[in-house]
Design a protein around this motif. Structure first.
Motif, PDB file in Angstrom:
ATOM      1  N   SER A 154      79.857  92.222  17.838  1.00  0.00           N
ATOM      2  CA  SER A 154      80.126  90.786  17.782  1.00  0.00           C
ATOM      3  C   SER A 154      81.128  90.439  16.704  1.00  0.00           C
ATOM      4  O   SER A 154      81.519  89.289  16.583  1.00  0.00           O
ATOM      5  N   SER A 155      81.529  91.413  15.884  1.00  0.00           N
ATOM      6  CA  SER A 155      82.497  91.151  14.835  1.00  0.00           C
ATOM      7  C   SER A 155      83.502  92.295  14.789  1.00  0.00           C
ATOM      8  O   SER A 155      83.243  93.386  15.278  1.00  0.00           O
ATOM      9  N   LEU A 156      84.632  92.015  14.177  1.00  0.00           N
ATOM     10  CA  LEU A 156      85.705  93.001  14.104  1.00  0.00           C
ATOM     11  C   LEU A 156      86.162  93.124  12.654  1.00  0.00           C
ATOM     12  O   LEU A 156      87.252  92.667  12.302  1.00  0.00           O
ATOM     13  N   PRO A 157      85.354  93.721  11.780  1.00  0.00           N
ATOM     14  CA  PRO A 157      85.703  93.774  10.355  1.00  0.00           C
ATOM     15  C   PRO A 157      86.998  94.520  10.088  1.00  0.00           C
ATOM     16  O   PRO A 157      87.736  94.186   9.160  1.00  0.00           O
ATOM     17  N   SER A 158      87.285  95.563  10.868  1.00  0.00           N
ATOM     18  CA  SER A 158      88.519  96.319  10.625  1.00  0.00           C
ATOM     19  C   SER A 158      89.742  95.449  10.884  1.00  0.00           C
ATOM     20  O   SER A 158      90.742  95.522  10.158  1.00  0.00           O
ATOM     21  N   LEU A 159      89.680  94.606  11.919  1.00  0.00           N
ATOM     22  CA  LEU A 159      90.807  93.726  12.203  1.00  0.00           C
ATOM     23  C   LEU A 159      90.929  92.628  11.155  1.00  0.00           C
ATOM     24  O   LEU A 159      92.034  92.135  10.899  1.00  0.00           O
ATOM     25  N   THR A 160      89.812  92.235  10.546  1.00  0.00           N
ATOM     26  CA  THR A 160      89.877  91.265   9.455  1.00  0.00           C
ATOM     27  C   THR A 160      90.681  91.824   8.292  1.00  0.00           C
ATOM     28  O   THR A 160      91.503  91.132   7.681  1.00  0.00           O
ATOM     29  N   GLY A 161      90.453  93.099   7.987  1.00  0.00           N
ATOM     30  CA  GLY A 161      91.233  93.739   6.929  1.00  0.00           C
ATOM     31  C   GLY A 161      92.706  93.826   7.274  1.00  0.00           C
ATOM     32  O   GLY A 161      93.579  93.621   6.418  1.00  0.00           O
ATOM     33  N   MET A 162      93.012  94.123   8.529  1.00  0.00           N
ATOM     34  CA  MET A 162      94.404  94.185   8.960  1.00  0.00           C
ATOM     35  C   MET A 162      95.062  92.809   8.871  1.00  0.00           C
ATOM     36  O   MET A 162      96.245  92.693   8.549  1.00  0.00           O
ATOM     37  N   ARG A 163      94.292  91.765   9.124  1.00  0.00           N
ATOM     38  CA  ARG A 163      94.829  90.402   9.013  1.00  0.00           C
ATOM     39  C   ARG A 163      95.242  90.105   7.575  1.00  0.00           C
ATOM     40  O   ARG A 163      96.291  89.505   7.330  1.00  0.00           O
ATOM     41  N   TRP A 164      94.425  90.549   6.622  1.00  0.00           N
ATOM     42  CA  TRP A 164      94.763  90.330   5.210  1.00  0.00           C
ATOM     43  C   TRP A 164      96.057  91.055   4.860  1.00  0.00           C
ATOM     44  O   TRP A 164      96.921  90.497   4.178  1.00  0.00           O
ATOM     45  N   ALA A 165      96.203  92.305   5.300  1.00  0.00           N
ATOM     46  CA  ALA A 165      97.406  93.073   4.993  1.00  0.00           C
ATOM     47  C   ALA A 165      98.649  92.399   5.568  1.00  0.00           C
ATOM     48  O   ALA A 165      99.690  92.289   4.900  1.00  0.00           O
ATOM     49  N   ALA A 166      98.555  91.915   6.811  1.00  0.00           N
ATOM     50  CA  ALA A 166      99.697  91.250   7.433  1.00  0.00           C
ATOM     51  C   ALA A 166     100.039  89.957   6.699  1.00  0.00           C
ATOM     52  O   ALA A 166     101.228  89.634   6.504  1.00  0.00           O
ATOM     53  N   ALA A 167      99.012  89.199   6.285  1.00  0.00           N
ATOM     54  CA  ALA A 167      99.255  87.952   5.562  1.00  0.00           C
ATOM     55  C   ALA A 167      99.950  88.224   4.224  1.00  0.00           C
ATOM     56  O   ALA A 167     100.840  87.475   3.808  1.00  0.00           O
ATOM     57  N   PHE A 168      99.562  89.302   3.567  1.00  0.00           N
ATOM     58  CA  PHE A 168     100.195  89.653   2.294  1.00  0.00           C
ATOM     59  C   PHE A 168     101.669  89.995   2.485  1.00  0.00           C
ATOM     60  O   PHE A 168     102.532  89.574   1.706  1.00  0.00           O
TER      61      PHE A 168
END
Length: 271
Positions: free
Chosen positions: A21-35
Protein backbone atom coordinates in the motif's frame (compact mmCIF):
# COMPACT_ATOMS: atom_id res chain seq x y z
CA UNK A 1 -13.78 -32.35 15.35
CA UNK A 2 -10.31 -31.76 16.74
CA UNK A 3 -8.78 -32.53 13.35
CA UNK A 4 -11.11 -30.03 11.70
CA UNK A 5 -10.18 -27.42 14.29
CA UNK A 6 -6.52 -28.14 13.65
CA UNK A 7 -6.89 -27.65 9.91
CA UNK A 8 -8.77 -24.41 10.42
CA UNK A 9 -6.18 -23.07 12.85
CA UNK A 10 -3.35 -24.19 10.57
CA UNK A 11 -4.85 -22.41 7.58
CA UNK A 12 -5.39 -19.27 9.61
CA UNK A 13 -1.82 -19.37 10.86
CA UNK A 14 -0.27 -19.61 7.40
CA UNK A 15 1.15 -16.32 6.18
CA UNK A 16 -0.60 -14.60 3.33
CA UNK A 17 1.05 -12.28 0.84
CA UNK A 18 0.87 -8.69 2.05
CA UNK A 19 -0.72 -6.22 -0.32
CA UNK A 20 1.61 -3.32 -0.90
CA UNK A 21 0.00 0.00 0.00
CA UNK A 22 3.04 2.28 0.12
CA UNK A 23 6.10 2.89 -2.00
CA UNK A 24 8.88 4.03 0.38
CA UNK A 25 11.63 3.48 -2.19
CA UNK A 26 9.92 5.83 -4.64
CA UNK A 27 9.52 8.40 -1.86
CA UNK A 28 13.29 8.42 -1.50
CA UNK A 29 13.72 8.80 -5.25
CA UNK A 30 11.33 11.76 -5.17
CA UNK A 31 13.55 13.50 -2.61
CA UNK A 32 16.65 12.94 -4.75
CA UNK A 33 14.94 14.34 -7.86
CA UNK A 34 13.66 17.37 -5.92
CA UNK A 35 17.18 18.08 -4.67
CA UNK A 36 18.59 17.94 -8.20
CA UNK A 37 15.91 20.34 -9.47
CA UNK A 38 16.51 22.71 -6.54
CA UNK A 39 20.28 22.93 -7.10
CA UNK A 40 19.68 23.34 -10.84
CA UNK A 41 17.54 26.42 -10.21
CA UNK A 42 20.02 27.85 -7.70
CA UNK A 43 22.72 27.41 -10.35
CA UNK A 44 20.54 29.22 -12.91
CA UNK A 45 20.35 32.23 -10.59
CA UNK A 46 24.15 32.49 -10.76
CA UNK A 47 24.66 31.81 -7.06
CA UNK A 48 27.86 29.83 -7.65
CA UNK A 49 31.02 31.23 -9.18
CA UNK A 50 34.51 30.17 -10.19
CA UNK A 51 35.45 26.55 -9.64
CA UNK A 52 32.22 25.95 -7.70
CA UNK A 53 30.18 26.99 -10.72
CA UNK A 54 32.11 24.58 -12.94
CA UNK A 55 31.50 21.69 -10.54
CA UNK A 56 27.80 22.50 -10.18
CA UNK A 57 27.44 22.78 -13.96
CA UNK A 58 29.00 19.36 -14.34
CA UNK A 59 26.91 17.73 -11.60
CA UNK A 60 23.57 19.50 -12.00
CA UNK A 61 23.55 20.95 -15.52
CA UNK A 62 20.99 18.33 -16.56
CA UNK A 63 18.85 18.99 -13.49
CA UNK A 64 15.77 19.62 -15.61
CA UNK A 65 15.55 15.86 -16.11
CA UNK A 66 14.43 15.69 -12.49
CA UNK A 67 11.15 17.26 -13.59
CA UNK A 68 10.76 14.60 -16.27
CA UNK A 69 11.29 11.99 -13.57
CA UNK A 70 8.48 13.54 -11.54
CA UNK A 71 6.08 13.19 -14.46
CA UNK A 72 7.01 9.53 -14.92
CA UNK A 73 6.68 8.92 -11.18
CA UNK A 74 3.32 10.70 -11.10
CA UNK A 75 1.97 8.43 -13.83
CA UNK A 76 3.17 5.34 -11.98
CA UNK A 77 1.68 6.40 -8.63
CA UNK A 78 -1.64 7.37 -10.20
CA UNK A 79 -2.03 3.91 -11.73
CA UNK A 80 -0.77 2.17 -8.57
CA UNK A 81 -3.18 3.94 -6.24
CA UNK A 82 -6.22 4.20 -8.54
CA UNK A 83 -9.54 2.94 -7.21
CA UNK A 84 -11.24 0.67 -9.77
CA UNK A 85 -14.79 1.62 -8.78
CA UNK A 86 -14.14 5.36 -8.65
CA UNK A 87 -15.85 7.54 -11.24
CA UNK A 88 -14.03 10.21 -13.23
CA UNK A 89 -15.75 13.12 -11.47
CA UNK A 90 -14.81 11.83 -8.03
CA UNK A 91 -11.21 11.30 -9.16
CA UNK A 92 -11.00 14.83 -10.55
CA UNK A 93 -12.50 16.33 -7.38
CA UNK A 94 -9.98 14.52 -5.21
CA UNK A 95 -7.04 15.62 -7.37
CA UNK A 96 -8.32 19.22 -7.47
CA UNK A 97 -8.63 19.34 -3.70
CA UNK A 98 -5.13 17.92 -3.38
CA UNK A 99 -3.14 20.13 -5.74
CA UNK A 100 -5.09 23.33 -6.45
CA UNK A 101 -4.75 25.26 -3.15
CA UNK A 102 -0.97 25.63 -3.56
CA UNK A 103 -0.97 27.05 -7.14
CA UNK A 104 -3.88 29.33 -6.23
CA UNK A 105 -2.01 30.84 -3.27
CA UNK A 106 1.27 31.15 -5.18
CA UNK A 107 -0.51 32.80 -8.12
CA UNK A 108 -2.00 35.41 -5.79
CA UNK A 109 1.44 36.02 -4.27
CA UNK A 110 2.89 36.33 -7.79
CA UNK A 111 0.23 38.93 -8.63
CA UNK A 112 1.20 41.00 -5.61
CA UNK A 113 4.89 40.76 -6.53
CA UNK A 114 4.17 41.57 -10.18
CA UNK A 115 2.58 44.90 -9.32
CA UNK A 116 5.12 45.80 -6.62
CA UNK A 117 8.74 44.63 -6.70
CA UNK A 118 8.95 42.09 -9.59
CA UNK A 119 7.33 43.72 -12.65
CA UNK A 120 8.71 40.94 -14.87
CA UNK A 121 5.97 38.66 -13.50
CA UNK A 122 3.23 40.98 -14.72
CA UNK A 123 0.94 39.17 -17.21
CA UNK A 124 0.23 40.68 -20.61
CA UNK A 125 -3.49 40.77 -19.86
CA UNK A 126 -6.31 39.31 -17.82
CA UNK A 127 -6.68 36.33 -20.18
CA UNK A 128 -3.12 35.22 -19.51
CA UNK A 129 -3.62 35.55 -15.75
CA UNK A 130 -6.90 33.62 -15.82
CA UNK A 131 -5.34 30.86 -17.93
CA UNK A 132 -2.70 30.43 -15.24
CA UNK A 133 -5.32 30.26 -12.50
CA UNK A 134 -7.19 27.60 -14.52
CA UNK A 135 -3.98 25.61 -15.09
CA UNK A 136 -4.18 25.79 -18.87
CA UNK A 137 -1.59 28.49 -19.62
CA UNK A 138 1.08 26.12 -20.98
CA UNK A 139 -1.17 25.10 -23.87
CA UNK A 140 -0.16 28.47 -25.34
CA UNK A 141 3.64 28.39 -25.72
CA UNK A 142 3.77 32.17 -25.31
CA UNK A 143 2.25 31.83 -21.84
CA UNK A 144 4.14 28.85 -20.44
CA UNK A 145 5.79 31.20 -17.89
CA UNK A 146 2.60 33.13 -17.26
CA UNK A 147 2.30 34.84 -13.85
CA UNK A 148 3.86 32.10 -11.70
CA UNK A 149 6.71 30.83 -13.91
CA UNK A 150 7.02 27.37 -12.36
CA UNK A 151 3.31 26.57 -12.63
CA UNK A 152 3.79 25.19 -16.15
CA UNK A 153 4.52 21.80 -14.56
CA UNK A 154 1.15 21.86 -12.79
CA UNK A 155 -0.52 22.66 -16.11
CA UNK A 156 1.04 19.49 -17.54
CA UNK A 157 0.01 17.57 -14.43
CA UNK A 158 -3.57 18.80 -14.80
CA UNK A 159 -3.60 17.49 -18.39
CA UNK A 160 -2.44 14.10 -17.12
CA UNK A 161 -5.27 14.06 -14.56
CA UNK A 162 -7.78 15.01 -17.26
CA UNK A 163 -7.02 11.96 -19.40
CA UNK A 164 -6.17 9.46 -16.65
CA UNK A 165 -9.67 8.00 -16.07
CA UNK A 166 -9.89 7.09 -19.76
CA UNK A 167 -6.32 5.74 -19.85
CA UNK A 168 -6.92 3.73 -16.69
CA UNK A 169 -10.09 2.17 -18.07
CA UNK A 170 -8.13 1.09 -21.13
CA UNK A 171 -5.23 -0.28 -19.09
CA UNK A 172 -7.51 -2.57 -17.12
CA UNK A 173 -8.64 -4.20 -20.36
CA UNK A 174 -5.15 -4.88 -21.69
CA UNK A 175 -3.36 -8.21 -21.50
CA UNK A 176 0.26 -8.32 -20.30
CA UNK A 177 1.37 -8.22 -23.94
CA UNK A 178 -0.85 -5.21 -24.52
CA UNK A 179 0.65 -3.45 -21.51
CA UNK A 180 4.13 -4.15 -22.85
CA UNK A 181 3.18 -2.76 -26.25
CA UNK A 182 1.70 0.37 -24.69
CA UNK A 183 4.83 1.04 -22.62
CA UNK A 184 6.98 0.65 -25.72
CA UNK A 185 4.71 2.91 -27.78
CA UNK A 186 4.77 5.67 -25.15
CA UNK A 187 8.55 5.43 -24.86
CA UNK A 188 8.86 5.60 -28.63
CA UNK A 189 6.62 8.69 -28.69
CA UNK A 190 8.88 10.43 -26.17
CA UNK A 191 11.92 9.67 -28.34
CA UNK A 192 10.28 10.73 -31.61
CA UNK A 193 8.53 13.90 -30.45
CA UNK A 194 11.57 16.22 -30.79
CA UNK A 195 12.09 15.02 -34.39
CA UNK A 196 8.38 15.40 -35.22
CA UNK A 197 8.31 18.88 -33.69
CA UNK A 198 11.33 19.93 -35.75
CA UNK A 199 10.45 18.19 -39.03
CA UNK A 200 6.88 19.46 -39.19
CA UNK A 201 7.77 22.87 -37.68
CA UNK A 202 5.10 22.55 -35.00
CA UNK A 203 6.70 25.16 -32.76
CA UNK A 204 5.93 23.29 -29.56
CA UNK A 205 7.93 24.00 -26.42
CA UNK A 206 8.18 20.31 -25.63
CA UNK A 207 9.34 20.49 -22.03
CA UNK A 208 6.34 22.61 -21.02
CA UNK A 209 3.67 21.55 -23.54
CA UNK A 210 1.08 19.34 -21.75
CA UNK A 211 0.37 17.11 -24.76
CA UNK A 212 4.08 16.30 -25.07
CA UNK A 213 4.28 15.29 -21.41
CA UNK A 214 1.41 12.79 -21.48
CA UNK A 215 3.38 9.97 -23.21
CA UNK A 216 6.19 10.05 -20.63
CA UNK A 217 3.72 9.90 -17.74
CA UNK A 218 1.68 7.18 -19.42
CA UNK A 219 4.77 5.08 -20.11
CA UNK A 220 5.06 4.27 -16.40
CA UNK A 221 1.44 3.22 -15.91
CA UNK A 222 1.82 -0.27 -17.44
CA UNK A 223 4.71 -0.80 -15.01
CA UNK A 224 2.32 -0.06 -12.16
CA UNK A 225 -0.04 -2.66 -13.61
CA UNK A 226 2.73 -5.26 -13.57
CA UNK A 227 4.06 -4.30 -10.14
CA UNK A 228 0.86 -3.84 -8.19
CA UNK A 229 -0.24 -6.78 -6.05
CA UNK A 230 -3.81 -5.54 -6.00
CA UNK A 231 -3.74 -2.89 -3.29
CA UNK A 232 -5.75 0.05 -4.58
CA UNK A 233 -5.14 -0.48 -8.29
CA UNK A 234 -6.86 -3.85 -8.46
CA UNK A 235 -4.57 -5.49 -11.03
CA UNK A 236 -3.75 -9.19 -10.72
CA UNK A 237 -1.69 -9.62 -13.86
CA UNK A 238 1.98 -10.62 -14.12
CA UNK A 239 4.49 -9.34 -16.69
CA UNK A 240 4.93 -11.75 -19.62
CA UNK A 241 8.59 -12.36 -18.68
CA UNK A 242 7.87 -13.00 -14.98
CA UNK A 243 7.32 -16.31 -13.19
CA UNK A 244 4.31 -18.29 -14.37
CA UNK A 245 1.28 -18.63 -12.16
CA UNK A 246 1.77 -22.41 -12.00
CA UNK A 247 5.34 -22.00 -10.76
CA UNK A 248 4.21 -19.48 -8.15
CA UNK A 249 1.47 -21.89 -7.09
CA UNK A 250 3.96 -24.75 -6.69
CA UNK A 251 6.15 -22.59 -4.47
CA UNK A 252 3.14 -21.63 -2.39
CA UNK A 253 2.09 -25.26 -1.94
CA UNK A 254 5.61 -26.24 -0.91
CA UNK A 255 5.46 -23.57 1.79
CA UNK A 256 2.08 -24.85 2.98
CA UNK A 257 3.34 -28.44 3.27
CA UNK A 258 6.46 -27.29 5.13
CA UNK A 259 4.42 -25.27 7.62
CA UNK A 260 2.04 -28.16 8.23
CA UNK A 261 4.91 -30.60 8.71
CA UNK A 262 6.47 -28.27 11.24
CA UNK A 263 3.24 -27.99 13.19
CA UNK A 264 2.85 -31.76 13.20
CA UNK A 265 6.35 -32.35 14.56
CA UNK A 266 5.95 -29.78 17.32
CA UNK A 267 2.56 -31.01 18.41
CA UNK A 268 0.85 -27.85 17.37
CA UNK A 269 -2.42 -29.65 16.55
CA UNK A 270 -4.76 -31.59 18.79
CA UNK A 271 -5.02 -35.22 17.65
Amino acid sequence: MARQTCRTETSAALPTPALASSLPSLTGMRWAAAFVVFVYHVRNFGYFGGEGARIVDWAFGAGATGVSFFFILSGFVLAWSARPGEGAWLFWRRRLARIYPVPLVTALVALVLAFTVVPGLRPSGSTEAVSNLLLVSSWNHHWWHALNPVSWSLTCEAALYAVFPTVYAGLRRLSPRGLTALAMACTGAVILLPWVNSYFTLGWTLHSFPLARIPSSSSAQPSAAWSSSGSGAGWRRRPPWGPSSSAARRRQLRGVHSDRAGLSHTGGCAQ
